[in-house]
Write a protein that holds these residues in place. Structure first.
Motif, short mmCIF file in Angstrom:
data_model
loop_
_atom_site.label_atom_id
_atom_site.label_comp_id
_atom_site.label_asym_id
_atom_site.label_seq_id
_atom_site.Cartn_x
_atom_site.Cartn_y
_atom_site.Cartn_z
N GLN A 3 91.12 21.75 32.19
CA GLN A 3 90.16 22.84 32.34
C GLN A 3 89.81 23.54 31.02
OE1 GLN A 3 90.43 25.12 35.97
NE2 GLN A 3 91.62 23.50 36.94
N ALA A 4 90.09 22.89 29.89
CA ALA A 4 89.73 23.44 28.59
C ALA A 4 88.47 22.75 28.07
CB ALA A 4 90.88 23.25 27.60
N SER A 5 87.84 23.35 27.06
CA SER A 5 86.62 22.79 26.50
C SER A 5 86.44 23.26 25.05
CB SER A 5 85.40 23.21 27.34
OG SER A 5 84.22 22.65 26.82
N LEU A 6 87.37 22.88 24.18
CA LEU A 6 87.30 23.28 22.78
C LEU A 6 87.57 22.06 21.90
CD1 LEU A 6 86.79 25.73 20.99
CD2 LEU A 6 89.23 26.23 21.11
N ARG A 7 86.54 21.60 21.21
CA ARG A 7 86.64 20.40 20.37
C ARG A 7 87.78 20.54 19.37
NH1 ARG A 7 81.35 18.77 18.06
NH2 ARG A 7 81.45 20.86 17.22
N GLY A 8 88.58 19.49 19.27
CA GLY A 8 89.68 19.46 18.33
C GLY A 8 90.93 20.18 18.82
N VAL A 9 90.80 20.97 19.87
CA VAL A 9 91.92 21.75 20.39
C VAL A 9 92.37 21.22 21.74
CG1 VAL A 9 92.69 24.05 21.13
CG2 VAL A 9 91.22 23.81 19.12
N GLY A 10 91.44 21.05 22.67
CA GLY A 10 91.78 20.52 23.98
C GLY A 10 90.62 20.55 24.94
N CYS A 11 90.56 19.53 25.81
CA CYS A 11 89.55 19.49 26.86
C CYS A 11 89.97 18.47 27.91
CB CYS A 11 88.17 19.12 26.31
SG CYS A 11 87.98 17.42 25.75
N ASP A 12 89.37 18.60 29.07
CA ASP A 12 89.47 17.55 30.08
C ASP A 12 88.09 16.88 30.13
OD1 ASP A 12 87.87 19.37 31.49
OD2 ASP A 12 89.37 19.76 33.04
N CYS A 13 87.87 16.00 31.09
CA CYS A 13 86.61 15.26 31.11
C CYS A 13 85.41 16.18 31.30
CB CYS A 13 86.64 14.14 32.15
SG CYS A 13 86.80 14.68 33.86
N LEU A 14 85.54 17.16 32.19
CA LEU A 14 84.44 18.10 32.39
C LEU A 14 84.27 19.00 31.17
CD1 LEU A 14 82.21 19.22 34.17
CD2 LEU A 14 83.92 20.71 35.25
N GLY A 15 85.38 19.37 30.54
CA GLY A 15 85.31 20.17 29.33
C GLY A 15 84.57 19.47 28.21
N LEU A 35 82.64 7.20 26.68
CA LEU A 35 83.57 8.15 26.09
C LEU A 35 83.98 9.12 27.18
CD1 LEU A 35 83.00 9.36 22.59
CD2 LEU A 35 83.56 11.07 24.25
N HIS A 36 85.26 9.46 27.23
CA HIS A 36 85.75 10.41 28.23
C HIS A 36 87.07 11.00 27.77
CE1 HIS A 36 88.47 7.37 30.51
NE2 HIS A 36 88.13 6.83 29.37
N ALA A 37 87.50 12.04 28.46
CA ALA A 37 88.81 12.64 28.19
C ALA A 37 89.74 12.18 29.30
CB ALA A 37 88.72 14.16 28.17
N TYR A 38 90.86 11.65 28.91
CA TYR A 38 91.79 11.06 29.87
C TYR A 38 93.18 11.63 29.62
CZ TYR A 38 92.58 7.24 33.20
OH TYR A 38 92.84 6.50 34.31
N GLU A 39 93.85 11.99 30.70
CA GLU A 39 95.19 12.58 30.58
C GLU A 39 96.10 11.69 29.72
OE1 GLU A 39 98.26 14.95 33.49
OE2 GLU A 39 96.79 13.61 34.38
N ARG A 40 96.87 12.30 28.86
CA ARG A 40 97.80 11.69 27.92
C ARG A 40 97.11 11.01 26.75
NH1 ARG A 40 99.84 10.47 32.81
NH2 ARG A 40 99.31 8.29 32.71
N LEU A 41 95.81 10.72 26.84
CA LEU A 41 95.11 10.03 25.76
C LEU A 41 94.13 10.92 25.02
CD1 LEU A 41 94.34 6.65 27.55
CD2 LEU A 41 96.22 7.15 25.98
N GLY A 42 93.67 11.97 25.66
CA GLY A 42 92.65 12.83 25.06
C GLY A 42 91.28 12.17 25.13
N VAL A 43 90.40 12.57 24.22
CA VAL A 43 89.05 12.02 24.22
C VAL A 43 89.06 10.68 23.49
CG1 VAL A 43 86.65 12.36 23.52
CG2 VAL A 43 88.01 14.32 24.28
N ILE A 44 88.63 9.66 24.22
CA ILE A 44 88.61 8.30 23.69
C ILE A 44 87.29 7.62 24.03
CG2 ILE A 44 91.12 7.98 23.79
CD1 ILE A 44 90.68 6.38 26.42
N GLU A 45 86.97 6.60 23.27
CA GLU A 45 85.84 5.73 23.59
C GLU A 45 86.44 4.38 23.95
OE1 GLU A 45 81.52 4.32 21.75
OE2 GLU A 45 82.87 5.55 20.55
#
Length: 144
Positions: A24-36, A114-124
């Protein structure tokens, strides 16, 4: 409503690669989920978010009569058929059969996203057959 430049959408989305996963976060370089991730791209492409996002469940098996995420996207984005979902499109995935769509990714090429995935973060990663069969909805970001 005119759609945003897909190359710009992809460039901004790729700037989030390596951002750690944080629910539930949305801050580039700090943390986000897929919706973030989608929210962050929205802010750079379109501007401020039109409404606060209420807390949401991480349950990918959630069922219900309403596609909450897709309904929300319809109010602000341009819906396109999955067949017309080209690079730059936001795609919603149904992670389990008969569940509502609860995962978000951004197409970066004909066979990648590209998406945010648990344990992996944002990946392509490659848009494999397994991911393709989970695609449920597609939307374009509007132009500012």
């Amino acid at each position: 409503m005119t759609s945003a430049d897909p190359e710009r959408v992809i460039a901004i989305a790729r700037s989030w690669i390596g951002t750690p996963y944080h629910d539930q976060a949305s801050l580039r370089g700090v943390g986000c989920d897929c919706l973030g991730l989608a929210r962050g791209v929205w802010r750079e492409i379109v501007g401020p978010e039109p409404f606060p996002i209420p807390p949401y469940s991480r349950d990918w098996g959630e069922t219900g009569p309403r596609e909450v995420l897709a309904d929300g996207a319809r109010t602000m984005m341009i819906e396109v058929s999955l067949a017309k979902a080209d690079p730059g499109a936001l795609v919603l995935f149904r992670m389990m059969p008969r569940a509502i769509a609860k995962h978000v990714g951004i197409l970066t090429g004909p066979d990648s996203f590209l998406h945010a995935y648990e344990r992996l973060g944002v990946i392509e990663e490659p848009l494999t057959v397994s991911w393709r069969r989970r695609m449920a909805f597609a939307f374009l970001f509007p132009q500012r």
